[in-house]
Design an enzyme around this catalytic site. Structure first.
Site, PDB file in Angstrom:
ATOM      1  NE  ARG A  56      58.711  41.699  50.185  1.00  0.00           N
ATOM      2  CZ  ARG A  56      59.430  42.636  50.794  1.00  0.00           C
ATOM      3  NH1 ARG A  56      60.006  42.401  51.951  1.00  0.00           N
ATOM      4  NH2 ARG A  56      59.587  43.827  50.246  1.00  0.00           N
ATOM      5  CG  ASN A 115      61.561  39.925  48.670  1.00  0.00           C
ATOM      6  OD1 ASN A 115      60.561  39.341  48.298  1.00  0.00           O
ATOM      7  ND2 ASN A 115      61.723  41.223  48.508  1.00  0.00           N
TER       8      ASN A 115
END
Length: 91
Positions: A18, A36
C-alpha cells in the site's frame, strides 16, 4: 482523465504494497485510495491522466520488491470524476 478500480491479487499484504502504491501514485500524479481486503487482495481506486495512469498501473504490476508478488490485476473503468484530492491509504 481516466478513473479505475483495481483489485490486485497475490502476495500483496504485509510487504509494504500500500505504501509503494501511494508513493508511486504521487510520482505519477494519480489521486485516489488503496486498502487491504479481507481476502488477501488489495483494492484501489485511481484517477488521473490516461498516460500517467497507464504508467502507474505498469509499475504496480511489477510490485515493490522481491517480497511482493502480483499474480493478477482486475481493472474496471469507472465513470465520472471522483474529486479525489490526494492518494490515501485506507485502513
Amino acid at each position: 482523465m481516466e478513473y479505475v478500480r483495481v483489485n490486485v491479487s497475490g502476495h500483496v499484504q504485509g510487504v509494504g504494497f500500500r505504501y509503494f502504491t501511494q508513493h508511486t501514485a504521487v510520482e505519477y500524479n494519480i489521486t485516489g485510495w488503496v486498502k487491504n481486503e479481507d481476502d488477501g487482495s488489495v483494492l484501489m481506486e485511481a484517477f488521473g491522466d490516461e498516460e500517467n495512469l497507464s504508467l502507474f498501473l505498469d509499475v504496480i504490476k511489477k510490485g515493490p520488491s522481491r517480497f511482493a508478488e502480483v499474480q493478477g490485476m482486475d481493472v474496471t473503468t469507472l465513470a465520472g470524476d471522483p474529486q479525489f484530492k490526494s492518494f490515501d491509504i485506507k485502513y
